[in-house]
Scaffold this motif. Structure first.
Motif, PDB file in Angstrom:
ATOM      1  N   LYS A  88     -21.336  15.630 -14.715  1.00 24.06           N
ATOM      2  CA  LYS A  88     -19.951  15.777 -15.144  1.00 24.06           C
ATOM      3  C   LYS A  88     -19.862  16.025 -16.646  1.00 24.06           C
ATOM      4  O   LYS A  88     -18.875  16.568 -17.136  1.00 24.06           O
ATOM      5  CB  LYS A  88     -19.161  14.525 -14.779  1.00 24.06           C
ATOM      6  N   VAL A  89     -20.878  15.575 -17.357  1.00 23.97           N
ATOM      7  CA  VAL A  89     -20.925  15.750 -18.804  1.00 23.97           C
ATOM      8  C   VAL A  89     -22.387  15.892 -19.207  1.00 23.97           C
ATOM      9  O   VAL A  89     -23.275  15.298 -18.587  1.00 23.97           O
ATOM     10  CB  VAL A  89     -20.256  14.557 -19.534  1.00 23.97           C
ATOM     11  N   LEU A 144     -22.893  27.495 -21.620  1.00 22.39           N
ATOM     12  CA  LEU A 144     -22.411  26.295 -20.925  1.00 22.39           C
ATOM     13  C   LEU A 144     -21.015  25.913 -21.413  1.00 22.39           C
ATOM     14  O   LEU A 144     -20.140  25.567 -20.613  1.00 22.39           O
ATOM     15  CB  LEU A 144     -23.378  25.131 -21.149  1.00 22.39           C
ATOM     16  N   ALA A 145     -20.830  25.960 -22.718  1.00 17.96           N
ATOM     17  CA  ALA A 145     -19.517  25.616 -23.279  1.00 17.96           C
ATOM     18  C   ALA A 145     -18.439  26.558 -22.769  1.00 17.96           C
ATOM     19  O   ALA A 145     -17.345  26.135 -22.387  1.00 17.96           O
ATOM     20  CB  ALA A 145     -19.588  25.650 -24.806  1.00 17.96           C
ATOM     21  N   GLN A 146     -18.757  27.837 -22.732  1.00 21.36           N
ATOM     22  CA  GLN A 146     -17.781  28.833 -22.272  1.00 21.36           C
ATOM     23  C   GLN A 146     -17.477  28.690 -20.789  1.00 21.36           C
ATOM     24  O   GLN A 146     -16.405  29.077 -20.323  1.00 21.36           O
ATOM     25  CB  GLN A 146     -18.303  30.233 -22.582  1.00 21.36           C
ATOM     26  N   ALA A 177     -31.361  19.200 -16.392  1.00 25.97           N
ATOM     27  CA  ALA A 177     -30.164  18.364 -16.486  1.00 25.97           C
ATOM     28  C   ALA A 177     -29.048  18.918 -15.605  1.00 25.97           C
ATOM     29  O   ALA A 177     -28.343  18.164 -14.918  1.00 25.97           O
ATOM     30  CB  ALA A 177     -29.705  18.266 -17.937  1.00 25.97           C
ATOM     31  N   LEU A 178     -28.894  20.241 -15.588  1.00 29.08           N
ATOM     32  CA  LEU A 178     -27.850  20.861 -14.777  1.00 29.08           C
ATOM     33  C   LEU A 178     -28.116  20.717 -13.279  1.00 29.08           C
ATOM     34  O   LEU A 178     -27.175  20.737 -12.473  1.00 29.08           O
ATOM     35  CB  LEU A 178     -27.732  22.345 -15.130  1.00 29.08           C
ATOM     36  N   THR A 216     -31.501  29.464  -9.224  1.00 33.84           N
ATOM     37  CA  THR A 216     -30.255  29.954  -9.811  1.00 33.84           C
ATOM     38  C   THR A 216     -30.115  29.476 -11.256  1.00 33.84           C
ATOM     39  O   THR A 216     -29.718  30.241 -12.149  1.00 33.84           O
ATOM     40  CB  THR A 216     -29.046  29.475  -8.981  1.00 33.84           C
ATOM     41  N   LEU A 217     -30.458  28.225 -11.493  1.00 33.97           N
ATOM     42  CA  LEU A 217     -30.353  27.665 -12.846  1.00 33.97           C
ATOM     43  C   LEU A 217     -31.390  28.278 -13.783  1.00 33.97           C
ATOM     44  O   LEU A 217     -31.101  28.540 -14.956  1.00 33.97           O
ATOM     45  CB  LEU A 217     -30.519  26.140 -12.793  1.00 33.97           C
ATOM     46  N   LEU A 218     -32.589  28.504 -13.279  1.00 27.89           N
ATOM     47  CA  LEU A 218     -33.618  29.134 -14.108  1.00 27.89           C
ATOM     48  C   LEU A 218     -33.215  30.561 -14.482  1.00 27.89           C
ATOM     49  O   LEU A 218     -33.475  31.025 -15.596  1.00 27.89           O
ATOM     50  CB  LEU A 218     -34.965  29.118 -13.392  1.00 27.89           C
ATOM     51  N   GLU A 219     -32.579  31.251 -13.550  1.00 29.37           N
ATOM     52  CA  GLU A 219     -32.055  32.582 -13.872  1.00 29.37           C
ATOM     53  C   GLU A 219     -30.994  32.476 -14.963  1.00 29.37           C
ATOM     54  O   GLU A 219     -30.943  33.306 -15.881  1.00 29.37           O
ATOM     55  CB  GLU A 219     -31.465  33.227 -12.623  1.00 29.37           C
ATOM     56  N   ARG A 220     -30.188  31.449 -14.888  1.00 30.96           N
ATOM     57  CA  ARG A 220     -29.113  31.271 -15.874  1.00 30.96           C
ATOM     58  C   ARG A 220     -29.670  31.067 -17.282  1.00 30.96           C
ATOM     59  O   ARG A 220     -29.082  31.535 -18.266  1.00 30.96           O
ATOM     60  CB  ARG A 220     -28.244  30.069 -15.477  1.00 30.96           C
TER      61      ARG A 220
END
Length: 267
Positions: free
Chosen positions: A183-184, A209-211, A177-178, A146-150
């Motif tokens: 948390k940060v 990520l910020a959004q 990292a995700l 899922t993260l790699l797709e992101r």
């Protein structure tokens, strides 16, 4: 915020502060790198730190997750210390396992990617969740995909880092990292080692990520990114915060002479 006992009120931090630093000092021998740095980053906000080389930016970032021990001041992440426990009015160093557990909640993305070269992309993403958090490998792999797709790299899950471009490696590093559900997220000049044409693909992921509401502290030379994405901009020089404020206002009309000089060189 978590159910962990929060020290925010005791040390004068806002209740919603995900990162709170007050009077942070750091020395190497007689050389003082940080001379009393303050920072407040509310949950869900992005803080960008700029400044010349040697100003203490990266050292301060490494203090947040206790990769560097501080010599003075108070540093809290989500209302608690990272490398210490408070007993009365004294701080005591935590044992390595406890430090590791706290550090797992703080993601960090480095300049040089720091991927494990002997592991595939998938191996890099699931190593820490399985070994540190005790996740089941199947669940860790599912989340990793899922993260790699992101980050636009699902097709590279079986590739080794050496076969990837610098921009792709850095996007894998962000996904890794995700994977720890931090948390940060801390970014230490994440685009400085990239060829110019690869910078954009990494900044696009960071903007996403910020959004999405990820709390981020970013040491960067990408002034345009800071102007567009950051909630606050911090200019550091010679181990102190010289100026802070709204990115757009600070970049358009810096108040400090030193900030003006720096921005005139980099813009």
């Amino acid at each position: 915020m978590t159910s962990r006992t929060s020290h925010n009120a005791r040390f004068g931090a806002p209740e919603n502060a995900m990162v709170f630093a007050a009077g942070i000092r750091k020395s190497y021998g007689h050389f003082e790198v940080l001379k009393g740095v303050d920072l407040e980053v509310p949950e869900g906000n992005v803080a960008c730190i700029i400044g010349p080389s040697g100003s203490g930016k990266s050292t301060f970032l490494r203090c947040i997750n206790h990769l560097e021990e501080i010599n003075g001041g108070v540093l809290l992440v989500d209302g608690d210390f990272v490398g210490y426990r408070l007993n009365g009015n004294k701080l005591y160093e935590l044992p390595p396992a406890a430090i590791c557990a706290r550090r797992a909640e703080i993601g960090m993305v480095f300049q040089q990617f720091n991927l494990f070269p002997h592991m595939t992309v998938m191996g890099n993403l699931i190593e820490a969740p399985v070994r540190v958090r005790g996740e089941r490998p199947a669940a860790a792999r599912e989340r990793a995909m899922t993260l790699l797709e992101r980050v636009g790299l699902a097709q590279k899950h079986d590739a080794y880092p050496r076969s990837l471009s610098g921009g792709q490696q850095q996007r894998v590093a962000i996904a890794r990292a995700l994977a720890m559900k931090p948390k940060v997220l801390l970014f230490d000049e994440p685009t400085s080692a990239l060829d110019p044409e690869l910078v954009g693909e990494v900044l696009t992921v960071m903007k996403d990520l910020a959004q999405s509401g990820m709390t981020m502290v970013v040491v960067t030379h990408e002034i345009g990114f800071a102007r567009e994405v950051a909630d606050q901009l911090i200019f550091m020089d010679e181990g102190v915060v010289v100026e802070r404020g709204s990115p757009r206002e600070m970049i358009a009309s810096p108040q400090s002479r030193r900030t003006k000089e720096f921005l005139a060189r980099v813009l």
